[in-house]
Design a protein around this motif. Structure first.
Motif, PDB file in Angstrom:
ATOM      1  N   HIS A 143       7.274  69.549  82.409  1.00 36.00           N
ATOM      2  CA  HIS A 143       8.335  68.763  83.388  1.00 36.00           C
ATOM      3  C   HIS A 143       8.742  69.609  84.681  1.00 36.00           C
ATOM      4  CE1 HIS A 143       8.933  66.446  79.678  1.00 36.00           C
ATOM      5  NE2 HIS A 143       9.070  65.716  80.575  1.00 36.00           N
ATOM      6  N   ALA A 144       8.403  70.794  84.503  1.00 34.43           N
ATOM      7  CA  ALA A 144       8.522  71.502  85.860  1.00 34.43           C
ATOM      8  C   ALA A 144       7.132  71.173  86.966  1.00 34.43           C
ATOM      9  CB  ALA A 144       8.785  72.927  85.415  1.00 34.43           C
ATOM     10  N   LEU A 145       6.096  71.013  86.186  1.00 34.47           N
ATOM     11  CA  LEU A 145       4.996  70.706  86.791  1.00 34.47           C
ATOM     12  C   LEU A 145       5.253  69.380  87.516  1.00 34.47           C
ATOM     13  CD1 LEU A 145       2.120  70.704  87.980  1.00 34.47           C
ATOM     14  CD2 LEU A 145       1.446  69.885  85.915  1.00 34.47           C
ATOM     15  N   PHE A 146       5.729  68.373  86.703  1.00 38.07           N
ATOM     16  CA  PHE A 146       5.877  66.829  87.440  1.00 38.07           C
ATOM     17  C   PHE A 146       6.965  66.927  88.394  1.00 38.07           C
ATOM     18  CE2 PHE A 146       4.963  65.986  82.390  1.00 38.07           C
ATOM     19  CZ  PHE A 146       3.807  66.053  82.822  1.00 38.07           C
ATOM     20  N   THR A 147       7.963  67.632  88.228  1.00 41.94           N
ATOM     21  CA  THR A 147       9.002  67.437  89.239  1.00 41.94           C
ATOM     22  C   THR A 147       8.412  68.302  90.605  1.00 41.94           C
ATOM     23  OG1 THR A 147      10.665  67.705  87.441  1.00 41.94           O
ATOM     24  CG2 THR A 147      11.450  68.248  89.587  1.00 41.94           C
ATOM     25  N   SER A 148       7.929  69.345  90.336  1.00 42.71           N
ATOM     26  CA  SER A 148       7.345  70.074  91.536  1.00 42.71           C
ATOM     27  C   SER A 148       6.514  69.283  92.443  1.00 42.71           C
ATOM     28  CB  SER A 148       6.681  71.534  90.778  1.00 42.71           C
ATOM     29  OG  SER A 148       5.546  71.109  90.364  1.00 42.71           O
ATOM     30  N   VAL A 149       5.532  68.550  91.740  1.00 42.93           N
ATOM     31  CA  VAL A 149       4.733  67.798  92.493  1.00 42.93           C
ATOM     32  C   VAL A 149       5.657  66.861  93.390  1.00 42.93           C
ATOM     33  CG1 VAL A 149       3.065  65.793  92.365  1.00 42.93           C
ATOM     34  CG2 VAL A 149       2.830  67.739  90.757  1.00 42.93           C
ATOM     35  N   PHE A 150       6.490  66.081  92.913  1.00 36.52           N
ATOM     36  CA  PHE A 150       7.462  65.316  93.784  1.00 36.52           C
ATOM     37  C   PHE A 150       8.375  66.263  94.686  1.00 36.52           C
ATOM     38  CE2 PHE A 150      11.449  62.804  94.078  1.00 36.52           C
ATOM     39  CZ  PHE A 150      11.152  61.978  94.845  1.00 36.52           C
ATOM     40  N   GLY A 151       8.745  67.421  94.222  1.00 36.34           N
ATOM     41  CA  GLY A 151       9.401  68.336  95.108  1.00 36.34           C
ATOM     42  C   GLY A 151       8.736  68.635  96.384  1.00 36.34           C
ATOM     43  N   VAL A 210      -3.531  70.325  77.500  1.00 39.33           N
ATOM     44  CA  VAL A 210      -3.058  71.644  77.776  1.00 39.33           C
ATOM     45  C   VAL A 210      -3.635  72.345  78.931  1.00 39.33           C
ATOM     46  CG1 VAL A 210      -2.988  73.987  76.723  1.00 39.33           C
ATOM     47  CG2 VAL A 210      -2.564  72.258  75.138  1.00 39.33           C
ATOM     48  N   MET A 211      -5.071  72.144  79.168  1.00 34.88           N
ATOM     49  CA  MET A 211      -5.597  72.863  80.477  1.00 34.88           C
ATOM     50  C   MET A 211      -4.972  72.303  81.754  1.00 34.88           C
ATOM     51  SD  MET A 211      -7.480  75.123  79.276  1.00 34.88           S
ATOM     52  CE  MET A 211      -8.315  75.332  80.639  1.00 34.88           C
ATOM     53  N   SER A 212      -5.119  70.670  81.718  1.00 37.50           N
ATOM     54  CA  SER A 212      -4.529  70.287  82.918  1.00 37.50           C
ATOM     55  C   SER A 212      -3.018  70.462  83.435  1.00 37.50           C
ATOM     56  CB  SER A 212      -4.559  68.749  82.625  1.00 37.50           C
ATOM     57  OG  SER A 212      -3.768  68.175  81.887  1.00 37.50           O
ATOM     58  N   ASN A 213      -2.307  70.711  82.169  1.00 41.59           N
ATOM     59  CA  ASN A 213      -0.853  70.948  82.612  1.00 41.59           C
ATOM     60  C   ASN A 213      -0.705  72.505  83.052  1.00 41.59           C
ATOM     61  OD1 ASN A 213       0.649  68.461  82.114  1.00 41.59           O
ATOM     62  ND2 ASN A 213      -0.026  68.921  79.879  1.00 41.59           N
ATOM     63  N   TRP A 214      -1.166  73.387  82.467  1.00 40.84           N
ATOM     64  CA  TRP A 214      -1.325  74.583  82.760  1.00 40.84           C
ATOM     65  C   TRP A 214      -2.145  74.961  84.054  1.00 40.84           C
ATOM     66  CZ3 TRP A 214       2.066  78.319  81.483  1.00 40.84           C
ATOM     67  CH2 TRP A 214       3.029  78.192  80.347  1.00 40.84           C
ATOM     68  N   GLY A 215      -3.212  74.337  84.115  1.00 34.97           N
ATOM     69  CA  GLY A 215      -3.763  74.305  85.271  1.00 34.97           C
ATOM     70  C   GLY A 215      -2.942  73.872  86.588  1.00 34.97           C
ATOM     71  N   GLY A 216      -2.587  72.989  86.386  1.00 36.47           N
ATOM     72  CA  GLY A 216      -1.567  72.102  87.494  1.00 36.47           C
ATOM     73  C   GLY A 216      -0.527  73.053  87.841  1.00 36.47           C
ATOM     74  N   ALA A 217       0.104  73.678  86.772  1.00 36.07           N
ATOM     75  CA  ALA A 217       0.933  74.901  87.102  1.00 36.07           C
ATOM     76  C   ALA A 217       0.595  75.870  87.890  1.00 36.07           C
ATOM     77  CB  ALA A 217       1.659  75.112  86.021  1.00 36.07           C
ATOM     78  N   LEU A 218      -0.536  76.309  87.736  1.00 38.10           N
ATOM     79  CA  LEU A 218      -1.309  77.220  88.324  1.00 38.10           C
ATOM     80  C   LEU A 218      -1.596  76.887  89.808  1.00 38.10           C
ATOM     81  CD1 LEU A 218      -2.384  80.194  88.562  1.00 38.10           C
ATOM     82  CD2 LEU A 218      -4.705  79.140  87.732  1.00 38.10           C
ATOM     83  N   VAL A 219      -1.814  75.732  89.952  1.00 36.68           N
ATOM     84  CA  VAL A 219      -2.152  75.263  91.450  1.00 36.68           C
ATOM     85  C   VAL A 219      -0.903  75.017  91.970  1.00 36.68           C
ATOM     86  CG1 VAL A 219      -2.675  73.213  92.688  1.00 36.68           C
ATOM     87  CG2 VAL A 219      -4.106  73.893  90.865  1.00 36.68           C
ATOM     88  N   ILE A 220       0.237  74.666  91.430  1.00 37.66           N
ATOM     89  CA  ILE A 220       1.486  74.901  92.107  1.00 37.66           C
ATOM     90  C   ILE A 220       1.984  76.260  92.651  1.00 37.66           C
ATOM     91  CG2 ILE A 220       3.959  74.281  91.911  1.00 37.66           C
ATOM     92  CD1 ILE A 220       2.454  71.750  92.512  1.00 37.66           C
ATOM     93  N   LEU A 221       1.916  77.108  91.885  1.00 39.02           N
ATOM     94  CA  LEU A 221       2.092  78.687  92.010  1.00 39.02           C
ATOM     95  C   LEU A 221       1.381  79.132  93.283  1.00 39.02           C
ATOM     96  CD1 LEU A 221       3.504  81.187  91.542  1.00 39.02           C
ATOM     97  CD2 LEU A 221       1.403  81.763  89.980  1.00 39.02           C
ATOM     98  N   VAL A 222       0.015  78.699  93.402  1.00 38.30           N
ATOM     99  CA  VAL A 222      -0.859  78.968  94.741  1.00 38.30           C
ATOM    100  C   VAL A 222      -0.264  78.301  95.853  1.00 38.30           C
ATOM    101  CG1 VAL A 222      -2.908  78.792  95.623  1.00 38.30           C
ATOM    102  CG2 VAL A 222      -2.975  79.762  93.279  1.00 38.30           C
ATOM    103  N   VAL A 223       0.176  77.173  95.643  1.00 41.36           N
ATOM    104  CA  VAL A 223       0.740  76.377  96.935  1.00 41.36           C
ATOM    105  C   VAL A 223       2.028  77.113  97.202  1.00 41.36           C
ATOM    106  CG1 VAL A 223       1.719  74.179  97.480  1.00 41.36           C
ATOM    107  CG2 VAL A 223      -0.599  74.110  96.339  1.00 41.36           C
ATOM    108  N   MET A 224       2.900  77.469  96.302  1.00 35.27           N
ATOM    109  CA  MET A 224       4.261  77.865  96.804  1.00 35.27           C
ATOM    110  C   MET A 224       3.819  79.339  97.249  1.00 35.27           C
ATOM    111  SD  MET A 224       5.978  77.733  92.961  1.00 35.27           S
ATOM    112  CE  MET A 224       7.348  78.815  93.383  1.00 35.27           C
ATOM    113  N   LEU A 225       2.861  80.308  97.039  1.00 39.16           N
ATOM    114  CA  LEU A 225       2.755  81.450  97.823  1.00 39.16           C
ATOM    115  C   LEU A 225       2.039  81.285  99.100  1.00 39.16           C
ATOM    116  CD1 LEU A 225       1.108  83.298  94.643  1.00 39.16           C
ATOM    117  CD2 LEU A 225       3.271  83.894  95.616  1.00 39.16           C
TER     118      LEU A 225
END
Length: 214
Positions: free
Chosen positions: A31-39, A88-103
């Motif tokens: 849900h952090a991933l889904f919310t961060s995409v919208f955020g 599992v891979m898509s969700n954690w991979g997506g979280a990693l992508v969001i982290l890179v975008v944040m940086l």
């Protein structure tokens, strides 16, 4: 909590343990991933001075978040090992992508602050020490803590407010919103007890696409 309570009631401690492991650990970032995409789409829209992208970005971000959530639910409901692993891979991979975008976004914003506040130092609105402090998150924290250790809560609040206003000023200059930028200069001047600077063009109009549009 309701999921955990229901699992405990239906399957006892073993059911609670399994539910907690999958929902809080394996899929804990969902849900952090889904919310961060919208955020992220809201953040992008906020930095757009004008145009269709300012209004379409949030819609696309919401649809993207809904799509990811729906795909996760679909994969899990199929109850197949490959589908489960893909989820599992898509969700954690997506979280990693969001982290890179944040940086990357943090680095880009740091560049805006450095570029656009330099002129404010030259005009006398900010001191070189304040400019150096505002451009570094680590130095901001250090400065406010030094003030607190001197039992000066008012100075710590003043530094925090100054950093907030100056950062917003840099972003508004980047957007080409000179009217709001001038208001922020006046607030900073009042906070520091100096004279507000006159309206001026962005530091590097050639690199500021929003300014060219405006």
């Amino acid at each position: 909590i309701f999921y955990f309570a229901g699992s405990l009631q239906e399957a006892g401690l073993d059911g609670l343990t399994m539910t907690a492991f999958f929902r809080a650990v394996v899929f804990g970032m969902n849900h952090a991933l889904f919310t961060s995409v919208f955020g992220a789409s809201l953040g992008y829209a906020r930095m757009e001075a004008q145009g269709r992208r300012r209004w379409t970005a949030p819609v696309l971000g919401l649809l993207g978040a809904m799509f990811l959530h729906g795909m996760h639910n679909l994969f899990v409901s199929l109850s197949h090992a490959v589908c489960f692993l893909a989820s599992v891979m898509s969700n954690w991979g997506g979280a990693l992508v969001i982290l890179v975008v944040m940086l990357l976004a943090a680095q880009r914003e740091k560049g805006w602050i450095a570029a656009h506040l330099k002129a404010e130092v030259e005009s006398g609105l900010l001191t070189a020490e304040e400019y150096d402090m505002i451009g570094s998150y680590r130095k901001r924290i250090a400065a406010t803590w030094r003030a607190r250790l001197r039992s000066s809560q008012s100075e710590a609040r003043r530094l925090g407010k100054l950093a907030q206003l100056a950062t917003e000023l840099a972003f508004k200059v980047q957007q080409g919103d000179e009217r709001t930028a001038q208001k922020l200069r006046q607030e900073i001047a009042a906070l520091r007890g100096v004279r507000a600077t006159a309206q001026r063009e962005p530091v590097d109009a050639g690199e500021n696409t929003h300014s060219r549009k405006s």
